[in-house]
Design an enzyme around this catalytic site. Structure first.
Site, PDB file in Angstrom:
ATOM      1  N   HIS A  49       0.834  -1.200   0.000  1.00 15.14           N
ATOM      2  CA  HIS A  49       0.000   0.000   0.000  1.00 15.14           C
ATOM      3  C   HIS A  49       0.872   1.255   0.000  1.00 15.14           C
ATOM      4  O   HIS A  49       1.569   1.531   0.971  1.00 15.14           O
ATOM      5  CB  HIS A  49      -0.886  -0.038   1.253  1.00 15.14           C
ATOM      6  CG  HIS A  49      -1.828   1.106   1.392  1.00 15.14           C
ATOM      7  ND1 HIS A  49      -1.690   2.072   2.361  1.00 15.14           N
ATOM      8  CD2 HIS A  49      -2.928   1.448   0.679  1.00 15.14           C
ATOM      9  CE1 HIS A  49      -2.680   2.950   2.253  1.00 15.14           C
ATOM     10  NE2 HIS A  49      -3.444   2.598   1.239  1.00 15.14           N
TER      11      HIS A  49
ATOM     12  N   HIS B 267      -0.938  10.318  -3.127  1.00 20.60           N
ATOM     13  CA  HIS B 267      -2.220   9.832  -2.616  1.00 20.60           C
ATOM     14  C   HIS B 267      -3.329  10.872  -2.699  1.00 20.60           C
ATOM     15  O   HIS B 267      -4.475  10.556  -2.980  1.00 20.60           O
ATOM     16  CB  HIS B 267      -2.097   9.363  -1.165  1.00 20.60           C
ATOM     17  CG  HIS B 267      -3.407   8.903  -0.608  1.00 20.60           C
ATOM     18  ND1 HIS B 267      -4.253   9.737   0.085  1.00 20.60           N
ATOM     19  CD2 HIS B 267      -4.045   7.711  -0.696  1.00 20.60           C
ATOM     20  CE1 HIS B 267      -5.346   9.069   0.415  1.00 20.60           C
ATOM     21  NE2 HIS B 267      -5.246   7.846  -0.040  1.00 20.60           N
TER      22      HIS B 267
HETATM   23 CA    CA Z   1      -4.980   4.014  -2.890  1.00 10.64          CA
END
Ligand code: CA
Length: 379
Positions: free
Chosen positions: A40, A82
């Site tokens: 992630h 992000h």
């Molecule tokens: Ca993402």
């Protein structure tokens, strides 16, 4: 003895789940593994999220997929960040103080790639008493060493280069961030991402790439219109948010007979946030399976926790997703202090519960080495 018992229990869980996890799952997994690990934002538990260093580290940890969040710059370049903002992970407020919008945020689409690449990038932070404070104090120290924002192309070339030199075949898992917001601001990020993936050879469902988005309208646009237009076909993942997060802006107009692409282009800027509530029911899975190959739910969405025993059990969503032919890749597994739910003894126990009691197919984690090691231990 306890140890042996644990593994006996574990292997019985694995056998019990084997039939479920095998259904239609052969194309997504790597080699002989049943379960996958998705890094992630890279190995973001150890290095600043989405830095090239974090991606390199994740690759060295032999994950199955490395995630990219993708946003677009003023000059139409795709960068890996992000947020649609620059201010949580860079020194933009110090370098370009006059460039914030009325909401005090610094938007990626207001800056050129060249400008963005002058910024220092760091761990995520918040402002406290005028000073920056790390959101995860135990992680890599703020402002230490040198990290920069990079493009999607930079990252794909890194991963493909490492795949070549390391003899691996690690996949990419790009997320198109706020596609309706981008399009409303005149940027067709969705098509740009697909074109970039095509340029680097990700063209069909056998390709080691899964495209994710929180925006179901965009996923349908990709599935029914853009794939045909661009002569490609990739796996798609529907991310699921809580409606209260206001994760996905959509711009509504009167319903028309136009294509999704035309509607998105002509819609008026009446901003509302997408309502995800319907997706949190088992019956929604057959609907999602019409246009997606996987779901990416927030991990609490998959469990009921018994108030008396404090034990987590499936609420039926994983089973319904599998029944519909969907892979299940929940987010985000974090080993930081205070981030492990009370129903799990520790991080390994959390992984065991999700992978083998609930039967998920993969996890998004900031600590990919821990998930890879966990799966190797029980192999
Ligand atoms: Ca993402």
């Amino acid at each position: 003895m306890k140890y042996v018992l644990f593994f006996l229990l574990l292997s019985s869980c694995i056998q019990a789940n084997a039939t479920v996890t095998n259904v239609g799952k052969t194309t997504i997994k790597s080699s002989n593994k049943e379960k996958i690990v998705i890094a992630h934002r890279g190995a973001s538990g150890y290095l600043p999220e989405h830095s090239i260093a974090a991606k390199t580290m994740a690759h060295a940890m032999s994950v199955d997929y490395i995630e990219q969040d993708v946003v677009m710059t003023k000059d139409d370049q795709l960068v890996v960040l992000h947020d649609i903002y620059l201010d949580r992970v860079t020194d933009v407020a110090a370098k370009f103080p006059e460039r914030k919008r009325a909401d005090e945020r610094y938007y990626v689409i207001d800056f050129s790639l060249a400008e963005i690449q002058t910024l220092a990038m760091t761990e995520g932070f918040s402002l406290k008493d005028g000073k920056t404070a790390a959101n995860f104090p135990q992680r890599f120290p703020l402002w230490q060493s040198t990290f920069k924002v990079h493009t999607l192309a930079d990252e794909i070339e890194l991963i493909q280069g490492l795949n070549h030199s390391m003899g691996k075949d690690i996949g990419i898992y790009p997320e198109i961030k706020s596609p309706a917001f981008h399009l409303n601001q005149g940027k067709d990020i969705t098509k740009a991402v697909l074109l970039e993936l095509k340029r680097y050879g990700y063209v069909n469902k056998a390709s080691r790439a899964i495209v994710q988005s929180f925006d179901p309208v965009t996923l349908k646009r990709i599935k029914y219109e853009l794939f045909a237009e661009l002569n490609m076909q990739l796996k798609l993942a529907q991310l699921i948010a809580m409606t209260s997060w206001q994760e996905t802006p959509i711009y509504l107009d009167e319903p028309t007979q136009q294509t999704i692409t035309q509607q998105l282009r002509t819609q008026k800027a009446k901003l509302i946030f997408y309502d995800y509530d319907w997706m949190l029911t088992p019956s929604a899975m057959t609907e999602i399976a019409k246009y997606a190959d996987a779901i990416g739910p927030w991990k609490p969405m998959l469990v009921n926790v018994d108030a008396n025993t404090n034990k987590a059990s499936s609420n039926g969503l994983v089973e319904a997703a599998h029944e519909a032919g969907l892979f299940v890749h929940p987010y985000t597994f974090r080993a930081d202090e205070g981030r492990i739910p009370e129903f799990a003894k520790d991080f390994d126990d959390l992984l065991r519960i999700y992978y083998f009691e609930l039967g998920v197919d993969g996890v998004f984690t900031d600590f990919p080495d821990k998930a890879v090691n966990f799966l190797q231990k029980i192999d």
